[in-house]
Write a protein that holds these residues in place. Structure first.
Motif, PDB file in Angstrom:
ATOM      1  N   GLU A  23       0.790  -1.122  -0.037  1.00  0.00           N
ATOM      2  CA  GLU A  23      -0.060  -0.002  -0.001  1.00  0.00           C
ATOM      3  C   GLU A  23       0.929   1.254  -0.077  1.00  0.00           C
ATOM      4  OE1 GLU A  23      -3.345   0.141   3.042  1.00  0.00           O
ATOM      5  OE2 GLU A  23      -3.618   1.928   2.250  1.00  0.00           O
ATOM      6  N   GLU A  24       1.816   1.178   0.874  1.00  0.00           N
ATOM      7  CA  GLU A  24       2.978   2.415   1.127  1.00  0.00           C
ATOM      8  C   GLU A  24       3.590   2.563  -0.413  1.00  0.00           C
ATOM      9  OE1 GLU A  24       4.296   2.547   5.558  1.00  0.00           O
ATOM     10  OE2 GLU A  24       4.956   0.982   4.222  1.00  0.00           O
ATOM     11  N   PRO A  47      -6.483   4.800  -9.197  1.00  0.00           N
ATOM     12  CA  PRO A  47      -5.879   4.888  -7.898  1.00  0.00           C
ATOM     13  C   PRO A  47      -6.677   4.155  -6.827  1.00  0.00           C
ATOM     14  CG  PRO A  47      -6.673   7.122  -8.961  1.00  0.00           C
ATOM     15  CD  PRO A  47      -6.913   6.093  -9.812  1.00  0.00           C
ATOM     16  N   GLU A  48      -7.860   4.018  -6.998  1.00  0.00           N
ATOM     17  CA  GLU A  48      -8.823   3.407  -5.929  1.00  0.00           C
ATOM     18  C   GLU A  48      -8.502   1.823  -5.896  1.00  0.00           C
ATOM     19  OE1 GLU A  48     -12.624   4.803  -6.358  1.00  0.00           O
ATOM     20  OE2 GLU A  48     -11.891   6.786  -6.055  1.00  0.00           O
ATOM     21  N   GLN A  49      -8.655   1.468  -7.422  1.00  0.00           N
ATOM     22  CA  GLN A  49      -8.527  -0.168  -7.721  1.00  0.00           C
ATOM     23  C   GLN A  49      -6.936  -0.381  -7.236  1.00  0.00           C
ATOM     24  OE1 GLN A  49      -9.368  -1.711 -11.511  1.00  0.00           O
ATOM     25  NE2 GLN A  49      -7.741  -2.936 -11.288  1.00  0.00           N
ATOM     26  N   ALA A  50      -5.947   0.389  -7.516  1.00  0.00           N
ATOM     27  CA  ALA A  50      -4.813  -0.002  -7.180  1.00  0.00           C
ATOM     28  C   ALA A  50      -4.645  -0.211  -5.737  1.00  0.00           C
ATOM     29  CB  ALA A  50      -3.618   0.990  -7.741  1.00  0.00           C
ATOM     30  N   LEU A  51      -5.101   0.716  -4.978  1.00  0.00           N
ATOM     31  CA  LEU A  51      -4.946   0.669  -3.627  1.00  0.00           C
ATOM     32  C   LEU A  51      -5.594  -0.484  -2.934  1.00  0.00           C
ATOM     33  CD1 LEU A  51      -5.217   4.468  -2.585  1.00  0.00           C
ATOM     34  CD2 LEU A  51      -3.190   3.124  -2.302  1.00  0.00           C
ATOM     35  N   GLU A  52      -6.813  -0.980  -3.387  1.00  0.00           N
ATOM     36  CA  GLU A  52      -7.462  -1.934  -3.183  1.00  0.00           C
ATOM     37  C   GLU A  52      -6.574  -3.227  -3.371  1.00  0.00           C
ATOM     38  OE1 GLU A  52     -11.478  -4.057  -4.265  1.00  0.00           O
ATOM     39  OE2 GLU A  52     -11.747  -1.808  -4.323  1.00  0.00           O
ATOM     40  N   SER A  53      -6.005  -3.204  -4.253  1.00  0.00           N
ATOM     41  CA  SER A  53      -5.259  -4.306  -4.923  1.00  0.00           C
ATOM     42  C   SER A  53      -4.016  -4.418  -3.960  1.00  0.00           C
ATOM     43  CB  SER A  53      -4.492  -4.434  -6.259  1.00  0.00           C
ATOM     44  OG  SER A  53      -5.640  -4.220  -7.262  1.00  0.00           O
ATOM     45  N   ALA A  54      -3.441  -3.545  -3.585  1.00  0.00           N
ATOM     46  CA  ALA A  54      -2.235  -3.550  -2.844  1.00  0.00           C
ATOM     47  C   ALA A  54      -2.563  -4.018  -1.580  1.00  0.00           C
ATOM     48  CB  ALA A  54      -1.715  -1.952  -2.635  1.00  0.00           C
ATOM     49  N   ARG A  55      -3.628  -3.550  -0.866  1.00  0.00           N
ATOM     50  CA  ARG A  55      -4.046  -4.062   0.452  1.00  0.00           C
ATOM     51  C   ARG A  55      -4.301  -5.613   0.266  1.00  0.00           C
ATOM     52  NH1 ARG A  55      -6.557   1.386   1.131  1.00  0.00           N
ATOM     53  NH2 ARG A  55      -8.283   0.885  -0.385  1.00  0.00           N
ATOM     54  N   ALA A  56      -4.703  -6.064  -0.695  1.00  0.00           N
ATOM     55  CA  ALA A  56      -4.984  -7.578  -0.715  1.00  0.00           C
ATOM     56  C   ALA A  56      -3.570  -8.132  -0.841  1.00  0.00           C
ATOM     57  CB  ALA A  56      -5.843  -7.828  -2.213  1.00  0.00           C
ATOM     58  N   LEU A  69       6.563 -11.349  -6.998  1.00  0.00           N
ATOM     59  CA  LEU A  69       5.774 -10.333  -7.535  1.00  0.00           C
ATOM     60  C   LEU A  69       4.644  -9.701  -6.825  1.00  0.00           C
ATOM     61  CD1 LEU A  69       5.856 -11.501 -11.416  1.00  0.00           C
ATOM     62  CD2 LEU A  69       7.443  -9.828 -10.396  1.00  0.00           C
ATOM     63  N   THR A  70       4.314 -10.396  -5.769  1.00  0.00           N
ATOM     64  CA  THR A  70       3.042  -9.784  -5.009  1.00  0.00           C
ATOM     65  C   THR A  70       3.327  -8.549  -4.368  1.00  0.00           C
ATOM     66  OG1 THR A  70       2.820 -12.187  -4.403  1.00  0.00           O
ATOM     67  CG2 THR A  70       1.524 -10.582  -3.074  1.00  0.00           C
ATOM     68  N   GLY A  71       2.384  -7.860  -4.844  1.00  0.00           N
ATOM     69  CA  GLY A  71       2.713  -6.155  -4.146  1.00  0.00           C
ATOM     70  C   GLY A  71       3.421  -5.166  -4.895  1.00  0.00           C
ATOM     71  N   ASP A 110      -2.041 -10.385 -12.467  1.00  0.00           N
ATOM     72  CA  ASP A 110      -2.985 -10.370 -11.473  1.00  0.00           C
ATOM     73  C   ASP A 110      -2.836 -11.511 -10.630  1.00  0.00           C
ATOM     74  OD1 ASP A 110      -5.158  -8.708 -10.198  1.00  0.00           O
ATOM     75  OD2 ASP A 110      -6.260 -10.255 -10.987  1.00  0.00           O
ATOM     76  N   ALA A 111      -2.888 -12.599 -11.153  1.00  0.00           N
ATOM     77  CA  ALA A 111      -2.871 -13.933 -10.396  1.00  0.00           C
ATOM     78  C   ALA A 111      -1.442 -13.869  -9.246  1.00  0.00           C
ATOM     79  CB  ALA A 111      -2.918 -14.963 -10.930  1.00  0.00           C
TER      80      ALA A 111
END
Lengths: 485, 95
Positions: A23-24, A47-56, A69-71, A110-111
């Motif tokens: 997320e950072e 921005p919103e989708q990216a932050l959501e993916s980052a938190r996941a 590659l995660t994150g 994405d996976a």
């Protein structure tokens, strides 16, 4: 050191060590994209989708399920279909198109847990060498904002060079990954034809198109290729062959005994002497690492540009017939009949270069001209491929410059299509022959980056990446950053 | 000029592209130059050379003719400029 000066491999280690969260990292890169919006590197930022993916991704790491590659944030060239997200291919005709599905490349990254920051600017339908044919306007080169970043993957190249994303995808039909990588001082890889799925990658010239990577190092590209490559039943030309452990292979690379073919045709008239010097210096570095330079010939290389400008437009004229103003995309208003609907939707929806190529291809395939143009070009394509086949009986890899000159000015070459086409004189042959090829930064000429091109045998990505990795261990051109970024 | 304005107009019609009068003269010149440029292929020594259709020696892969896709018509039609009752709308074709 700023986070964004790090390579993907370093960021991966930083995430694993808990120095920062995804997320950072994602917030940092989103901030940079906003700060450098003038480059026009992105068509869409998420921005919103990216932050959501980052938190996941952060959650996945906490659960012990993170891979290398995660994150890690990335950008996709806007030629890759992304479900529910604008996918324009740099064209007015797709300026309202939200893809109903993800490209295989998008699905796979994405996976792996990568975080999509946005979609990058590009020449319309990947037809161009400067990013100037984009309906969304030209993209600037961060090394000199009055110059082009190259194309067609110009937005991806500018984004990675300016450290707005640690890595980006691209596509290469005649040099569209390698040429912008060279002109922006980054590492570009076009894999073997069929290595990376074309499913969901909007088609330009189907026998030449190949998806690949724009990155800050060969090691970074190796990590991403490992996740992108592999058989896909949805692409009829996808090759069913195991994917090597590229990242592992390059760590073991040894240049002792490597034979590098240097074709005289890559150093003839038209090549900037300072570019030639930078490339020869790079070859000298590789010799110092144990490689041997061998003279080889590619006698038909000079015919690669005219061959390409028959084959690619012919395939494009067929592929782009799907844009009809009926099922998706732009539709002209106030039309009188169906023919008028087709002609005006396409006439208003496509830019000048795309129209030129559709018409060139239509002419080359039309009754009475097919043998003289298309069939003849397919025969010359065979001659060019045979040149490489012969060269690879004597050497392991062929090298030369990626481009004849460093980046040119925005607007300098837009008046004459053929002058623009000749930018790709060194890169097109690898596409015609389906060979993997890379561009690696190897110097600066008057403050502008230039690239060393490496062409390998079919499916020799590990070897190319390994050579580039050793070269980057001995030099620091790939760590240079444009001033002000 | 290797191409005339009439020839380019015919190509544009075949390609289903409307080209404005202002654009046309530029296209006649550009396309002529491109065709002249690719003419150099005619002199290449291609006797006995097999035309190359594909970069790898591959055969077309076949698969069983099974239904593998679900019906997503509504989703796909969200991108269409004009639809009604699941049909794509175009100007009247049959009087």
């Amino acid at each position: 050191m700023d986070i964004h000066a790090s390579t993907l491999s370093e960021l991966s280690a930083g995430l694993a060590a808990g120095e920062y969260s995804s997320e950072e990292l994602t917030r940092h890169y989103l901030g940079r994209i906003e700060q450098h919006a003038d480059l026009n590197a992105f068509i869409t930022v998420l921005p919103e989708q990216a932050l959501e993916s980052a938190r996941a991704a952060d959650q996945r790491r906490r659960e012990g399920e993170a891979g290398p590659l995660t994150g890690i944030p990335l950008a996709h060239k806007d030629i890759f279909c992304t479900r529910g997200i604008l996918t324009t291919c740099g064209s007015k005709i797709l300026s309202n198109f939200k893809s109903p599905y993800d490209a295989t490349v998008v699905q796979r990254l994405d996976a792996a847990g990568m975080v999509l920051l946005g979609k990058t600017n590009m020449d319309e339908f990947a037809m161009g060498s400067s990013n100037e044919t984009s309906w969304y306007g030209p993209c600037q080169n961060p090394w000199d904002e009055s110059r082009v970043p190259g194309g067609s993957s110009g937005g991806s190249a500018a984004a990675v060079a300016a450290r707005l994303a640690p890595v980006a995808t691209g596509t290469d039909t005649g040099g569209s990954i390698r040429q912008p990588a060279a002109l922006t001082g980054i590492t570009g890889l076009k894999p073997t034809y069929g290595r990376v799925s074309r499913f969901g990658m909007i088609a330009f010239a189907s026998s030449l198109d190949q998806g690949g990577i724009l990155a800050l190092s060969a090691e970074d590209a190796a990590h991403v290729l490992g996740a992108m490559a592999g058989f896909d039943a949805n692409d009829s030309t996808s090759v069913d062959r195991p994917v090597p452990d590229y990242a592992g292979d390059i760590a073991a690379a040894d240049l002792g005994g490597l034979r590098i073919g240097v074709p005289g045709e890559f150093f003839e008239e038209g090549l900037d002497p300072d570019v030639a010097t930078a490339v020869r210096d790079a070859l000298g570095v590789l010799e110092g690492l144990g490689a041997t330079l061998v003279d080889v010939e590619l006698p038909h290389l000079g015919l690669s540009v005219p061959t390409y400008y028959v084959v690619a437009p012919a395939e494009a004229s067929s592929n782009l017939s799907r844009f009809d103003g009926v099922r998706y995309g732009y539709r002209a208003e106030g039309v009188s009949d169906l023919l008028d609907l087709y002609r005006r939707s396409r006439g208003e929806g496509f830019g000048a270069e795309v129209k030129r190529r559709i018409m060139t291809g239509t002419y080359a395939l039309s009754a009475g001209y097919y043998d003289a143009y298309y069939l003849q070009a397919q025969k010359v394509r065979q001659l060019i491929t045979d040149d490489f086949r012969k060269a690879f009986t004597k050497v392991d890899v062929v090298m030369g410059p990626t481009t004849p000159t460093p980046a040119f000015g925005i607007g300098d070459k837009t008046d004459d299509p053929i002058t623009m086409y000749l930018n790709d004189i060194y890169t097109i042959a690898a596409n015609l022959a389906g060979l993997p090829a890379m561009s690696v930064p190897c110097g600066l000429v008057e403050g502008l980056p230039v690239g060393l091109q490496m062409v390998g045998g079919h499916f020799e990505e590990s070897q190319l990446l390994g050579i580039a990795h050793r070269y980057q261990g001995a030099t620091d051109w790939h760590r240079r950053m444009p001033e002000g970024y | 000029m290797s191409l005339t304005r009439e020839e380019v107009e015919k190509i544009a019609l075949l390609a289903r592209l409307e080209i404005s009068d202002e654009e046309m003269s530029g296209f006649v010149e550009n396309l002529s130059n491109i065709i002249d440029f690719v003419e150099q292929l005619a002199a290449a020594p291609v006797d006995g050379v097999t035309p190359m259709a594909h970069p790898l020696d591959m055969h077309q892969r076949l698969r069983a003719d099974d239904v593998s896709e679900a019906d997503q018509r509504d989703l796909f039609q969200q991108n269409a400029p004009a639809v009604e009752a699941g049909l794509y709308l175009v100007p009247r074709v049959i009087e």
